[in-house]
Scaffold this motif. Structure first.
Motif, PDB file in Angstrom:
ATOM      1  N   CYS A   1       0.959  -1.309  -0.045  1.00 51.03           N
ATOM      2  CA  CYS A   1      -0.123  -0.061  -0.233  1.00 51.03           C
ATOM      3  C   CYS A   1       1.044   1.218   0.132  1.00 51.03           C
ATOM      4  O   CYS A   1       0.465   2.280  -0.442  1.00 51.03           O
ATOM      5  N   ALA A   2       1.870   1.175   0.666  1.00 50.15           N
ATOM      6  CA  ALA A   2       2.991   2.423   0.739  1.00 50.15           C
ATOM      7  C   ALA A   2       3.405   2.460  -0.558  1.00 50.15           C
ATOM      8  O   ALA A   2       3.679   3.935  -0.814  1.00 50.15           O
ATOM      9  N   SER A   3       3.689   1.643  -1.370  1.00 45.46           N
ATOM     10  CA  SER A   3       4.269   2.034  -2.549  1.00 45.46           C
ATOM     11  C   SER A   3       3.371   2.677  -3.507  1.00 45.46           C
ATOM     12  O   SER A   3       3.725   3.380  -4.472  1.00 45.46           O
ATOM     13  N   ILE A   4       2.104   2.335  -3.190  1.00 43.68           N
ATOM     14  CA  ILE A   4       1.112   3.145  -4.194  1.00 43.68           C
ATOM     15  C   ILE A   4       0.740   4.567  -3.436  1.00 43.68           C
ATOM     16  O   ILE A   4       0.603   5.675  -4.058  1.00 43.68           O
ATOM     17  N   VAL A   5       0.919   4.558  -1.918  1.00 41.37           N
ATOM     18  CA  VAL A   5       0.469   6.031  -1.299  1.00 41.37           C
ATOM     19  C   VAL A   5       1.592   7.071  -1.502  1.00 41.37           C
ATOM     20  O   VAL A   5       1.286   8.130  -1.642  1.00 41.37           O
ATOM     21  N   ASN A   6       2.720   6.841  -1.382  1.00 41.51           N
ATOM     22  CA  ASN A   6       3.718   7.705  -1.136  1.00 41.51           C
ATOM     23  C   ASN A   6       3.822   8.466  -2.580  1.00 41.51           C
ATOM     24  O   ASN A   6       3.838   9.795  -2.607  1.00 41.51           O
ATOM     25  N   PRO A   7       3.871   8.114  -3.682  1.00 45.27           N
ATOM     26  CA  PRO A   7       3.849   8.741  -4.878  1.00 45.27           C
ATOM     27  C   PRO A   7       2.754   9.863  -4.988  1.00 45.27           C
ATOM     28  O   PRO A   7       2.748  10.850  -5.758  1.00 45.27           O
ATOM     29  N   ILE A   8       1.435   9.184  -4.634  1.00 45.54           N
ATOM     30  CA  ILE A   8       0.485  10.030  -4.754  1.00 45.54           C
ATOM     31  C   ILE A   8       0.355  11.379  -3.541  1.00 45.54           C
ATOM     32  O   ILE A   8       0.169  12.275  -4.300  1.00 45.54           O
ATOM     33  N   PHE A   9       0.509  10.990  -2.575  1.00 48.62           N
ATOM     34  CA  PHE A   9       0.764  12.111  -1.341  1.00 48.62           C
ATOM     35  C   PHE A   9       1.814  13.039  -1.843  1.00 48.62           C
ATOM     36  O   PHE A   9       1.668  14.328  -1.439  1.00 48.62           O
TER      37      PHE A   9
END
Length: 400
Positions: free
Chosen positions: A132-140
């Motif tokens: 999930c972090a690998s998806i969340v970090n680029p977005i935020f």
């Protein structure tokens, strides 16, 4: 003296710069401008958990609920017990001290159950939370250039990441502790299967919630009992602002707690604040009404979690505003990437297991299954960790 010492440590290491900055800001409002610089204070790891554990011990002694220990070793083990010192659970002296003081005997079922919780916690952390972090970090990190639908996905995966990260740590801490014959309290009880905010907080970060209820909410609501529902609302909001502030010296956490407190107001006026039950108890599927309530509550929680993730309140409002103003209903092509698809499949498995064990003592309580099913699950989860686990970032709650 003990209370002053522990609160003083917490105020100095965690909140000094916050209040100092606020004080100077107030002076500037009244025209007393002055140059200043904040202190470079290294925050001790786990100080919030360490302080709350000690404060609870001292308050319980003052209230004569427990007797003080004259054994320094026993007290040190209680305060600094290594599985939980970094991120909890915040254990009560009345439950843990007797376990420390008494002789413990090896129990094979407890030992094996501890290993199960460690395995499930490890899976939650390095497979679910990290994917999930690998998806969340680029977005935020670049939310200004994302569409509303992608931003919404970011909030969804961050809510899951936060839960899997912290519940994963808690399960590992509780599981490791079982290997030593010490039972720690449950810290998460499938909170996303809740139908109202009150029920959610009975299942989310249980050790912190019960600590705040016992030592802040209950005395405060008792002193404001003559104001009836208004007094109750003030007590709830004050408690949750402190819950938010406990997480960090930042206005984002204050807003996070404030919003959660405000969400209780409809429950107070409807008289349903104390309603709590296991959704679809004894059934495989929830009713349509329960499903809608769970979805709406989850949306509310994940939007509020934006305040937990960003660096300042302004960014949080910008992020939420962009969700609803920048292509919310556009199709996010990102979900077709392998990273998204793999994460979604893993997440479905994670949610299914949690759903099936929502009435059990923990999320992976499979002792009733036969030998073949148990070992098939062990091997399957081990393979998932081996093939889909990612390098673990620092646990989110280590910063608190």
């Amino acid at each position: 003296m003990g209370l002053i010492f522990n609160i003083g440590l917490l105020l100095y290491f965690k909140y000094f710069n916050f209040f100092y900055d606020g004080f100077v800001g107030i002076l500037n409002i009244f025209g007393a401008t002055a140059s200043y610089s904040t202190l470079s204070i290294l925050l001790p790891l786990g100080i919030s958990f360490f302080s709350f554990q000690t404060l609870g011990y001292l308050i319980d002694i003052y209230d004569e609920e427990i007797e003080s220990s004259d054994n320094l070793l026993e007290f040190s083990v209680f305060v600094s017990y290594f599985p939980k010192i970094l991120s909890g659970p915040i254990e009560r002296a009345s439950k843990m001290m007797p376990q420390v003081q008494e002789k413990r005997n090896f129990s094979y079922p407890v030992f094996v159950d501890g290993l199960r919780q460690i395995l499930w916690g490890l899976f939650a952390k390095i497979v679910i939370a990290e994917n999930c972090a690998s998806i969340v970090n680029p977005i935020f990190n670049d939310y200004g250039n994302q569409s509303g639908s992608v931003l919404l996905l970011g909030t969804f995966f961050y809510a899951i990441q936060l839960y899997a990260d912290f519940s994963g740590y808690s399960n590992m801490a509780i599981g490791i502790s079982k290997l030593f014959g010490i039972q720690l309290m449950r810290n998460f009880s499938t909170p996303f299967f809740s139908t109202n905010i009150s029920d959610f907080w009975r299942k989310w970060h249980i050790s912190l919630t019960t600590w705040m209820m016992d030592y802040v909410f209950t005395p405060l609501s008792f002193s404001l009992r003559n104001y009836q529902k208004k007094g109750l609302i003030i007590s709830i909001i004050t408690t949750f602002v402190l819950v938010g502030f406990w997480h960090g010296a930042n206005w984002t956490f204050v807003f996070y707690g404030l919003l959660h407190g405000v969400y209780f107001i409809p429950l107070v006026y409807s008289g349903k604040m104390n309603t709590s039950e296991i959704v679809a108890k004894g059934k495989f599927l929830p009713s349509f009404a329960e499903l809608i309530k769970m979805i709406l509550l989850f949306i509310l929680i994940m939007l509020t979690d934006v305040f937990f993730r960003v660096n300042n309140v302004s960014d949080a409002f910008d992020y939420i505003f962009l969700i609803f103003s920048n292509g919310l209903f556009s199709f996010p092509l990102e979900v077709l990437s392998s990273n998204y698809l793999i994460t979604i499949v893993l997440l479905c498995f994670f949610i299914l297991v949690e759903w099936l064990h929502r009435e059990k003592l923990h999320d992976f309580e499979i002792s009733r299954y036969n030998f073949l099913i148990r070992w098939s699950l062990y091997v399957f989860i081990f393979l998932l960790i081996l093939f889909f686990g990612k390098s673990a970032e620092t646990f989110i709650y280590f910063q608190f």
